[in-house]
Write a protein that holds these residues in place. Structure first.
Motif, PDB file in Angstrom:
ATOM      1  N   ALA A 221       0.822  -1.210   0.000  1.00 42.42           N
ATOM      2  CA  ALA A 221       0.000   0.000   0.000  1.00 42.42           C
ATOM      3  C   ALA A 221       0.854   1.258   0.000  1.00 42.42           C
ATOM      4  O   ALA A 221       0.649   2.171  -0.807  1.00 42.42           O
ATOM      5  N   ASN A 258      -6.915  -1.856   1.893  1.00 45.83           N
ATOM      6  CA  ASN A 258      -5.800  -2.532   1.222  1.00 45.83           C
ATOM      7  C   ASN A 258      -4.628  -2.721   2.171  1.00 45.83           C
ATOM      8  O   ASN A 258      -3.949  -3.747   2.145  1.00 45.83           O
ATOM      9  N   THR A 263      -7.271  -6.290   0.906  1.00 39.57           N
ATOM     10  CA  THR A 263      -8.154  -6.123  -0.257  1.00 39.57           C
ATOM     11  C   THR A 263      -7.360  -5.531  -1.412  1.00 39.57           C
ATOM     12  O   THR A 263      -6.210  -5.111  -1.250  1.00 39.57           O
ATOM     13  N   ASN A 264      -7.987  -5.466  -2.568  1.00 40.83           N
ATOM     14  CA  ASN A 264      -7.291  -4.989  -3.756  1.00 40.83           C
ATOM     15  C   ASN A 264      -8.114  -3.906  -4.453  1.00 40.83           C
ATOM     16  O   ASN A 264      -8.337  -3.953  -5.654  1.00 40.83           O
TER      17      ASN A 264
END
Length: 360
Positions: A221, A258, A263-264
């Motif tokens: 990130a 993220n 998560t993406n």
């Protein structure tokens, strides 16, 4: 940064599966990536030093001494090299801080983080600012967030930290806890207690704080989206009712998701620009920009921002770009040269009366 290969080179240590090397590599990737919030690039020397530290050949303290000695020997430096010096020194310090387990949740700890990151870099390292500030933001079309008045900084810090200490996470879902942490980060960043280096200090402090909850921070990130992180903080603290712009933490929540939940979510800086209409269309003044698939190019985040401004206004001057992005004129000149070297833009009809042409 030297080039995009630094990411792959450091990622190899994680793939090797050795916990100590992986942890060090993640810290370095976060540290190097965070320099993008202020448009700074690290050097090849820093990357070589980082690899020796990850491989256990030198300690983090020895790595820091090497960086200092490297720049002490270079008595004559350009402005670009001075910026690289800051990025290298602060990257090594971030890596050291992230490797330490000790942490205390308090305003004093945040001030200490700032001092340790920027001592010898800024004269005001670890000092509460004694003046009010404004900063022109690209994402706000050159407008500024309203930061805390310098007279009330300490009181505001004490209030926000006390409120967070009293907040109970019991019974919250992980997603709700992440949303709350994003809001807390936004609130303390808006105070902007320091003259410079607020975003990097906020990021390091929040990473260490979030680790006390058992979160494992995803280094991708900050490695890839640190400028997005700063722009998300800006949008979380900006209102302009006349233009129909309201503060929102939704962008910051995507980043934190993220960062902490793996998560993406797609993190695009242009979605946060106050002229952006929705996720599919730009307002008419940005229609030209939307034609270009800039996000697929081999660009740094700061190059992407400049490229979009040039596409929007081919007659734009470098001084105007500096004002709208909040970067120095030297940084903008470096970025423009890089974009020209990559054949993404070119100058038509000379310097004085010419225009920029986007070639992608």
């Amino acid at each position: 940064m030297p080039d995009k290969n630094w990411q792959f080179e450091l990622e190899e240590y994680i793939k090797q599966g050795e916990p100590d090397r992986a942890e060090k590599s993640e810290a370095w990737q976060t540290a190097i990536g965070l320099q993008a919030v202020d448009g700074l690039n690290t050097s090849e020397y820093l990357l070589d030093t980082a690899k020796e530290h990850i491989e256990g050949k030198i300690t983090i303290d020895e790595a820091q001494k090497r960086i200092h000695s490297y720049y002490e020997q270079r008595t004559t430096r350009t402005e670009t090299e001075n910026e690289t010096k800051e990025a290298d020194i602060v990257s090594a310090r971030i890596t050291k801080l992230l490797g330490e387990k000790a942490f205390q949740f308090s305003p004093a700890e945040w001030i200490t983080v700032h001092r340790r990151l920027f001592e010898g870099v800024f004269d005001h390292a670890g000092q509460i600012r004694q003046y009010n500030i404004t900063k022109k933001e690209w994402v706000l079309n050159g407008d500024t967030v309203i930061y805390a008045d310098w007279n009330s900084i300490r009181e505001t810090l004490d209030y926000d930290f006390a409120a967070e200490k009293q907040f109970s996470y019991e019974g919250l879902s992980v997603e709700a806890a992440v949303k709350h942490l994003a809001k807390f980060a936004s609130d303390i960043w808006q105070i902007h207690p320091f003259g410079e280096g607020n975003t990097r200090a906020t990021a390091v402090f929040m990473i260490k704080y979030m680790k006390t909850f058992g979160f494992r921070v995803n280094n991708d990130a900050f490695r890839e989206n640190s400028w997005y992180f700063r722009n998300a903080l800006v949008r979380a603290n900006y209102n302009n009712l006349r233009k129909g712009v309201h503060s929102t933490t939704k962008f910051l929540e995507l980043f934190f998701s993220n960062l902490l939940l793996g998560t993406n979510h797609e993190l695009k800086n242009r979605y946060m620009h106050i002229d952006f209409a929705d996720e599919n269309t730009l307002q008419s003044i940005n229609s030209k920009v939307s034609k270009y698939q800039f996000d697929t190019l081999d660009c740094t985040l700061e190059e992407l921002a400049v490229l979009e401004l040039v596409a929007k206004n081919p007659s734009i001057k470098q001084q105007e770009i500096a004002e709208q992005t909040g970067k120095s004129i030297a940084t903008i000149k470096r970025i423009m040269k890089s974009l020209q070297d990559k054949s993404y833009i070119r100058r038509e009809r000379g310097k004085r009366y010419g225009k920029w042409e986007v070639l992608v």
